[in-house]
Design a protein around this motif. Sequence first.
Motif, PDB file in Angstrom:
ATOM      1  N   ASP A  27       0.798  -1.195   0.110  1.00 44.84           N
ATOM      2  CA  ASP A  27       0.055   0.063  -0.023  1.00 44.84           C
ATOM      3  C   ASP A  27       0.741   1.170  -0.080  1.00 44.84           C
ATOM      4  O   ASP A  27       0.387   2.333  -0.677  1.00 44.84           O
ATOM      5  N   LEU A  28       1.856   1.008   0.712  1.00 54.15           N
ATOM      6  CA  LEU A  28       2.542   2.316   0.778  1.00 54.15           C
ATOM      7  C   LEU A  28       4.085   2.744   0.018  1.00 54.15           C
ATOM      8  O   LEU A  28       4.275   3.831  -0.174  1.00 54.15           O
ATOM      9  N   SER A  29       4.693   1.543  -0.227  1.00 51.85           N
ATOM     10  CA  SER A  29       5.955   1.644  -0.758  1.00 51.85           C
ATOM     11  C   SER A  29       6.239   1.602  -2.292  1.00 51.85           C
ATOM     12  O   SER A  29       7.015   1.573  -2.883  1.00 51.85           O
ATOM     13  N   LEU A  30       5.276   0.833  -2.899  1.00 50.04           N
ATOM     14  CA  LEU A  30       5.344   0.460  -4.353  1.00 50.04           C
ATOM     15  C   LEU A  30       4.295   0.996  -5.201  1.00 50.04           C
ATOM     16  O   LEU A  30       3.322   1.247  -4.938  1.00 50.04           O
ATOM     17  N   SER A  31       4.805   1.329  -6.501  1.00 46.85           N
ATOM     18  CA  SER A  31       3.960   1.910  -7.542  1.00 46.85           C
ATOM     19  C   SER A  31       3.945   0.797  -8.639  1.00 46.85           C
ATOM     20  O   SER A  31       4.825  -0.284  -8.503  1.00 46.85           O
ATOM     21  N   ILE A  32       2.819   0.722  -9.411  1.00 47.34           N
ATOM     22  CA  ILE A  32       2.729  -0.268 -10.552  1.00 47.34           C
ATOM     23  C   ILE A  32       3.807  -0.037 -11.524  1.00 47.34           C
ATOM     24  O   ILE A  32       4.308   1.010 -11.823  1.00 47.34           O
ATOM     25  N   SER A  33       4.507  -1.024 -11.950  1.00 52.31           N
ATOM     26  CA  SER A  33       5.558  -0.984 -12.967  1.00 52.31           C
ATOM     27  C   SER A  33       4.782  -1.050 -14.366  1.00 52.31           C
ATOM     28  O   SER A  33       3.617  -1.275 -14.552  1.00 52.31           O
ATOM     29  N   TYR A  34       5.671  -0.894 -15.320  1.00 50.27           N
ATOM     30  CA  TYR A  34       5.261  -1.089 -16.650  1.00 50.27           C
ATOM     31  C   TYR A  34       4.760  -2.305 -17.035  1.00 50.27           C
ATOM     32  O   TYR A  34       3.697  -2.447 -17.737  1.00 50.27           O
ATOM     33  N   LYS A  35       5.426  -3.318 -16.796  1.00 49.62           N
ATOM     34  CA  LYS A  35       5.158  -4.752 -17.042  1.00 49.62           C
ATOM     35  C   LYS A  35       3.677  -5.137 -16.152  1.00 49.62           C
ATOM     36  O   LYS A  35       2.822  -5.738 -16.694  1.00 49.62           O
ATOM     37  N   GLU A  36       3.755  -4.713 -14.993  1.00 51.69           N
ATOM     38  CA  GLU A  36       2.370  -4.840 -14.424  1.00 51.69           C
ATOM     39  C   GLU A  36       1.086  -4.257 -15.026  1.00 51.69           C
ATOM     40  O   GLU A  36       0.123  -4.782 -15.153  1.00 51.69           O
ATOM     41  N   ALA A  37       1.479  -2.860 -15.587  1.00 57.24           N
ATOM     42  CA  ALA A  37       0.451  -2.100 -16.000  1.00 57.24           C
ATOM     43  C   ALA A  37      -0.136  -2.882 -17.303  1.00 57.24           C
ATOM     44  O   ALA A  37      -1.083  -2.806 -17.692  1.00 57.24           O
ATOM     45  N   LEU A  38       0.907  -3.560 -17.951  1.00 57.59           N
ATOM     46  CA  LEU A  38       0.548  -4.209 -19.393  1.00 57.59           C
ATOM     47  C   LEU A  38      -0.615  -5.457 -19.031  1.00 57.59           C
ATOM     48  O   LEU A  38      -1.432  -5.674 -19.597  1.00 57.59           O
ATOM     49  N   ASN A  39      -0.064  -6.155 -17.897  1.00 54.88           N
ATOM     50  CA  ASN A  39      -0.839  -7.270 -17.552  1.00 54.88           C
ATOM     51  C   ASN A  39      -2.439  -6.787 -17.043  1.00 54.88           C
ATOM     52  O   ASN A  39      -3.184  -7.510 -17.092  1.00 54.88           O
ATOM     53  N   VAL A  40      -2.343  -5.622 -16.472  1.00 55.89           N
ATOM     54  CA  VAL A  40      -3.612  -4.982 -16.185  1.00 55.89           C
ATOM     55  C   VAL A  40      -4.559  -4.646 -17.194  1.00 55.89           C
ATOM     56  O   VAL A  40      -5.761  -4.804 -17.252  1.00 55.89           O
ATOM     57  N   PHE A  41      -3.878  -3.882 -18.051  1.00 60.18           N
ATOM     58  CA  PHE A  41      -4.557  -3.128 -18.962  1.00 60.18           C
ATOM     59  C   PHE A  41      -4.678  -3.683 -20.458  1.00 60.18           C
ATOM     60  O   PHE A  41      -5.492  -3.605 -21.338  1.00 60.18           O
ATOM     61  N   VAL A  42      -3.542  -4.362 -20.665  1.00 56.89           N
ATOM     62  CA  VAL A  42      -3.389  -4.763 -22.240  1.00 56.89           C
ATOM     63  C   VAL A  42      -3.359  -6.488 -22.453  1.00 56.89           C
ATOM     64  O   VAL A  42      -4.026  -6.799 -23.126  1.00 56.89           O
ATOM     65  N   ASN A  43      -2.530  -7.055 -21.508  1.00 61.11           N
ATOM     66  CA  ASN A  43      -2.272  -8.418 -21.999  1.00 61.11           C
ATOM     67  C   ASN A  43      -3.592  -9.212 -21.613  1.00 61.11           C
ATOM     68  O   ASN A  43      -4.672  -8.682 -21.206  1.00 61.11           O
ATOM     69  N   ASN A  44      -3.702 -10.353 -22.194  1.00 61.08           N
ATOM     70  CA  ASN A  44      -4.888 -11.147 -21.831  1.00 61.08           C
ATOM     71  C   ASN A  44      -4.304 -12.657 -21.194  1.00 61.08           C
ATOM     72  O   ASN A  44      -4.066 -13.634 -22.178  1.00 61.08           O
ATOM     73  N   SER A  45      -4.162 -12.582 -20.010  1.00 55.57           N
ATOM     74  CA  SER A  45      -3.333 -13.735 -19.430  1.00 55.57           C
ATOM     75  C   SER A  45      -4.080 -13.997 -17.991  1.00 55.57           C
ATOM     76  O   SER A  45      -4.871 -13.479 -17.829  1.00 55.57           O
ATOM     77  N   ILE A  46      -3.771 -15.093 -17.329  1.00 57.40           N
ATOM     78  CA  ILE A  46      -4.180 -15.359 -16.127  1.00 57.40           C
ATOM     79  C   ILE A  46      -3.953 -14.343 -15.164  1.00 57.40           C
ATOM     80  O   ILE A  46      -4.782 -14.036 -14.149  1.00 57.40           O
ATOM     81  N   LEU A  47      -2.686 -13.549 -15.266  1.00 59.48           N
ATOM     82  CA  LEU A  47      -2.335 -12.446 -14.566  1.00 59.48           C
ATOM     83  C   LEU A  47      -3.462 -11.320 -14.680  1.00 59.48           C
ATOM     84  O   LEU A  47      -3.642 -10.613 -13.852  1.00 59.48           O
ATOM     85  N   THR A  48      -3.980 -11.261 -15.948  1.00 57.78           N
ATOM     86  CA  THR A  48      -4.901 -10.273 -16.212  1.00 57.78           C
ATOM     87  C   THR A  48      -6.231 -10.697 -15.472  1.00 57.78           C
ATOM     88  O   THR A  48      -6.957  -9.669 -14.836  1.00 57.78           O
ATOM     89  N   ILE A  49      -6.614 -11.827 -15.758  1.00 57.93           N
ATOM     90  CA  ILE A  49      -7.745 -12.243 -15.235  1.00 57.93           C
ATOM     91  C   ILE A  49      -7.812 -12.105 -13.471  1.00 57.93           C
ATOM     92  O   ILE A  49      -8.663 -11.433 -12.682  1.00 57.93           O
ATOM     93  N   ILE A  50      -6.721 -12.475 -12.838  1.00 52.50           N
ATOM     94  CA  ILE A  50      -6.680 -12.195 -11.428  1.00 52.50           C
ATOM     95  C   ILE A  50      -6.386 -10.864 -10.977  1.00 52.50           C
ATOM     96  O   ILE A  50      -7.287 -10.470  -9.965  1.00 52.50           O
ATOM     97  N   THR A  51      -5.590  -9.952 -11.694  1.00 46.60           N
ATOM     98  CA  THR A  51      -5.538  -8.536 -11.162  1.00 46.60           C
ATOM     99  C   THR A  51      -7.095  -7.844 -11.448  1.00 46.60           C
ATOM    100  O   THR A  51      -7.334  -7.187 -10.360  1.00 46.60           O
ATOM    101  N   ASN A  52      -7.718  -8.167 -12.535  1.00 45.28           N
ATOM    102  CA  ASN A  52      -8.648  -7.193 -12.729  1.00 45.28           C
ATOM    103  C   ASN A  52      -9.910  -7.969 -11.736  1.00 45.28           C
ATOM    104  O   ASN A  52     -10.790  -7.240 -11.630  1.00 45.28           O
ATOM    105  N   THR A  53     -10.009  -9.242 -11.360  1.00 44.82           N
ATOM    106  CA  THR A  53     -11.074  -9.748 -10.557  1.00 44.82           C
ATOM    107  C   THR A  53     -10.858  -9.049  -9.290  1.00 44.82           C
ATOM    108  O   THR A  53     -11.804  -8.606  -8.653  1.00 44.82           O
ATOM    109  N   SER A  54      -9.567  -8.857  -8.730  1.00 45.00           N
ATOM    110  CA  SER A  54      -9.344  -8.487  -7.423  1.00 45.00           C
ATOM    111  C   SER A  54      -9.662  -6.875  -7.457  1.00 45.00           C
ATOM    112  O   SER A  54     -10.316  -6.465  -6.511  1.00 45.00           O
ATOM    113  N   MET A  55      -9.263  -6.375  -8.496  1.00 49.88           N
ATOM    114  CA  MET A  55      -9.653  -4.905  -8.750  1.00 49.88           C
ATOM    115  C   MET A  55     -11.222  -4.433  -8.814  1.00 49.88           C
ATOM    116  O   MET A  55     -11.784  -3.583  -8.490  1.00 49.88           O
ATOM    117  N   TYR A  56     -11.782  -5.523  -9.472  1.00 45.97           N
ATOM    118  CA  TYR A  56     -13.350  -5.284  -9.255  1.00 45.97           C
ATOM    119  C   TYR A  56     -14.130  -5.287  -8.103  1.00 45.97           C
ATOM    120  O   TYR A  56     -14.947  -4.614  -7.939  1.00 45.97           O
TER     121      TYR A  56
END
Length: 399
Positions: A27-56
Amino acid sequence: MIANYKYSYYFYTFLIILICTLLIKADLSLSISYKEALNVFVNNSILTIITNTSMYFFGQNDIALRLPFILFYFFSVILMYKITDNYFKNEKDRLLSIIIFMLLPGVLSASLLVNSAIIVIFCTLLYLYYFQKYNKQSYLLLILFLFVDNSFAILYLALFFFSIKNKDKKLLYFSSIFFIISMYIYGFSTDGKPKGFLVDTVAVYATIFSPILFLYFIYAIYRAGIKNEKSLSWYISFTALLLSIIISFRQKVYIEDFAPYVVISIPLMIKTFLHSYRVRLREFRKIYNILAISIILMLTINVILTFVNKPLYMFLPNPTKHFVYQYHFVKELSEELKKRNIDGIISDNDELLLRLRFYNIHEGDKYYISTKEFYNYDEKITIKYYGRELFVVYLKKIK
């Protein structure tokens, strides 16, 4: 029995404290990296499903982004604790083994990042737990693993070798089929000119374990092999380690694919060390005492640096050389922009735009931002850690 409850209490208390610390760090010390942002917004992988479900369910924030991987870490530790039941003669040895597993730099860092490593660790331990509990293979899990990550080809290959040893024809056929299917789905990278990366591979392993721990780990794997003490976890770790070394003679190895299978044999290493230590008279234990102290010291330093690493910027002449540079600054930058009532920008830096998007700074046409200084900019925004300027952007109002 009372002693067992005591060590279980120590284990669960330590685990809860560590999980809370990981949540605070996320919560306090990390920012999203570019690769992580790709997994959230661009890619279509298991990581994309997991992160977007959590954020939902929990909103678009850093805790929601990293919570699933912290949970995978939590359940991986629980599984490892269950698997090592009755593996050690003394319950305190079991506690020592699980704590070292929990604090391994590679395992601990994997719990905080959006990557498949901690998922693979969890899945592999789940498979081992099923095998230990029911003394049979779970072919359903093996089928499911096909759709999780490409690196499970390593597990299938290890099971192939294990089946040969145990003369298990069913496992032999299925592991071969699953391996071929996995290679067909994901392929195998042979890009670039042949070049040796053995030193790089060993260096990364040393970072994941800590140098001395990794060297002793190799010894433990070798010793178990020559003494014919080859369990299923040994086959998995040995196959991953050997394969990564062989491939590194020709091309760069993606350690994230191999390391999850290597770290699961930590209990074997601890058991080997403690046995070698105890069979020796007290006067011949000096080198083992030095080894143990060195390992504990390195693990302690690595844990501290995992949670408290920003002060390192004060000593680095080039901030980009910081090992978590790509996970810093953007959250603070988004806060600075919001203070100026800016929620839409354009930029020549697509990576920065995608990362800022996570913090609800979207593309717009009123402001231009760049990490490169340009003529007639309106404002310079500087992100500082401990009073040192580390990240700078230049802002220009367009409309």
